[in-house]
Design an enzyme around this catalytic site. Structure first.
Site, mmCIF file in Angstrom:
data_model
loop_
_atom_site.group_PDB
_atom_site.id
_atom_site.type_symbol
_atom_site.label_atom_id
_atom_site.label_comp_id
_atom_site.label_asym_id
_atom_site.label_seq_id
_atom_site.Cartn_x
_atom_site.Cartn_y
_atom_site.Cartn_z
ATOM 1 N N SER A 143 0.832 -1.204 0.000
ATOM 2 C CA SER A 143 0.000 0.000 0.000
ATOM 3 C C SER A 143 0.864 1.250 0.000
ATOM 4 O O SER A 143 1.578 1.535 0.970
ATOM 5 C CB SER A 143 -0.917 0.012 1.224
ATOM 6 N N HIS A 170 -1.208 -1.487 -4.073
ATOM 7 C CA HIS A 170 -2.521 -1.154 -3.511
ATOM 8 C C HIS A 170 -2.618 0.363 -3.436
ATOM 9 O O HIS A 170 -1.826 1.019 -2.768
ATOM 10 C CB HIS A 170 -2.647 -1.809 -2.136
ATOM 11 N N MET A 215 -9.239 8.120 -1.067
ATOM 12 C CA MET A 215 -10.124 8.546 0.029
ATOM 13 C C MET A 215 -10.637 9.948 -0.246
ATOM 14 O O MET A 215 -9.861 10.831 -0.641
ATOM 15 C CB MET A 215 -9.339 8.566 1.341
ATOM 16 N N HIS A 223 -8.365 0.809 -4.468
ATOM 17 C CA HIS A 223 -9.353 0.674 -3.386
ATOM 18 C C HIS A 223 -10.046 2.017 -3.208
ATOM 19 O O HIS A 223 -9.459 2.956 -2.665
ATOM 20 C CB HIS A 223 -8.587 0.241 -2.106
ATOM 21 N N MET A 240 -12.416 4.443 -1.486
ATOM 22 C CA MET A 240 -13.151 4.756 -0.256
ATOM 23 C C MET A 240 -13.850 6.088 -0.492
ATOM 24 O O MET A 240 -13.397 7.151 -0.050
ATOM 25 C CB MET A 240 -12.170 4.817 0.927
ATOM 26 N N MET A 270 -11.791 -5.497 5.313
ATOM 27 C CA MET A 270 -11.060 -4.466 6.056
ATOM 28 C C MET A 270 -10.823 -4.960 7.480
ATOM 29 O O MET A 270 -11.762 -5.323 8.180
ATOM 30 C CB MET A 270 -11.865 -3.155 6.103
ATOM 31 N N ASP A 286 -6.952 -6.077 4.462
ATOM 32 C CA ASP A 286 -6.325 -4.750 4.440
ATOM 33 C C ASP A 286 -6.438 -4.083 5.807
ATOM 34 O O ASP A 286 -7.544 -3.836 6.292
ATOM 35 C CB ASP A 286 -7.066 -3.924 3.371
ATOM 36 N N GLY A 294 -3.373 -3.207 9.107
ATOM 37 C CA GLY A 294 -2.626 -3.771 10.239
ATOM 38 C C GLY A 294 -2.071 -5.159 9.990
ATOM 39 O O GLY A 294 -1.776 -5.899 10.945
#
Ligand code: DX5
Ligand code: ZN
Length: 215
Positions: free
Chosen positions: A7, A32, A36, A65, A67, A135, A169, A171
C-alpha cells in the site's frame, strides 16, 4: 502461496517513484492504491493523476481501493488512469452501478466490507466479485491495529462458498498474515509493515511461502 499488495499510502510522497521501484524490486504482486474522499472516510489521499503517472512509468498490477461516498462517478477515470482492479465498498452509495461499470470496462471487480459489515451482506450482490476485500481496521488511515475477529470473517466467506480471491487490508503483518492465509485469504495488503521493513524482499519471500488451507 499468498500474494502481497504493497500500500503506497505508507510511502514517502516526496519519493513516490523510489517507493514504487522498491515495491517492484522486492517482488510484490500488486500496488494497492487507496483513494479517500474525506467523506466516506475521515481522510483524503490520492487521485487519478497520481495513478495515471505511476501506471505510465511502471508496469505493475494496480489494485485500486475506492473509499468514496459514491464511487459510481469515478470508475471511468480510474480505469483510464491504469487501474487493473477496482474495489468499491458495499457501504457506499450506488455500489451496484459502480460494479456494473467496472465489469463493462473489462476490469476485475473487488467489493470491500468494513469491519462491522458481516460476510452475509455479500448476498445482496447479483454476481460474485473477483475479489472480496476484508477491512481489518476502520478504513481511513494506515498504521492502525489489526482486528483479529476479521480472521473469522475470512473463514466465514469460505464457509459460505465464496471461491474468488480474498484480500485483507489493515494492520497486516507476517504473524496475522499466516493466520489469515490459513483461514483462506489470498492477498495481504501491507503498508506500514512493508515500508518499515529492513528487508522488504525477504518479507515478500516469507509472504509468498505462507500456505493456503481453504476451509
Ligand atoms: C486503510 C487503507 C489501507 C492502509 C493499510 O484505510 O485502506 O490500505 O494503507 O495500511 P497498514 O498496512 O499500515 O495498516
Ligand atoms: Zn486499502
Amino acid at each position: 502461496m499468498s500474494k502481497i499488495a504493497a500500500s503506497i499510502l505508507a510511502a514517502d510522497t516526496m519519493h513516490m517513484g523510489d517507493a514504487v521501484r522498491l515495491i517492484q524490486e522486492s517482488g510484490c504482486d500488486a500496488i494497492h492504491f487507496d483513494v479517500m474522499d474525506g467523506v466516506f472516510v475521515p481522510n483524503i489521499s490520492f487521485g487519478p493523476k497520481l495513478l495515471e503517472d505511476m501506471s505510465a512509468e511502471f508496469d505493475a498490477w494496480f489494485d485500486v481501493h475506492l473509499m468514496l461516498a459514491d464511487p459510481s462517478h469515478y470508475i471511468d477515470v480510474f480505469a483510464q488512469s491504469g487501474a487493473n482492479m477496482i474495489t468499491v465498498h458495499l457501504e457506499s452509495a450506488n455500489y451496484q452501478q459502480a460494479i456494473k461499470r467496472i465489469r463493462e470496462l473489462g476490469l476485475q471487480v473487488g467489493v470491500s466490507l468494513k469491519p462491522a459489515t458481516p460476510a452475509s451482506a455479500l448476498q445482496t450482490l447479483h454476481d460474485m466479485p473477483d475479489m472480496v476485500l476484508v477491512m481489518s481496521v476502520e478504513p481511513g488511515f494506515g498504521g492502525q491495529a489489526f482486528m483479529p475477529e476479521m480472521i473469522e470473517k475470512v473463514a466465514q466467506l469460505r464457509t459460505m462458498g465464496y471461491t474468488g480471491e480474498i484480500e485483507v487490508d489493515g494492520g497486516v503483518n507476517l504473524e496475522n498474515g499466516k493466520l489469515l492465509a490459513e483461514a483462506g485469504a489470498d492477498i495481504l495488503v501491507m503498508g506500514t509493515k512493508f515500508f518499515k521493513s529492513e528487508n522488504p524482499a525477504e518479507l515478500v519471500r516469507q509472504i509468498h511461502q505462507l500456505g493456503k488451507n481453504k476451509l
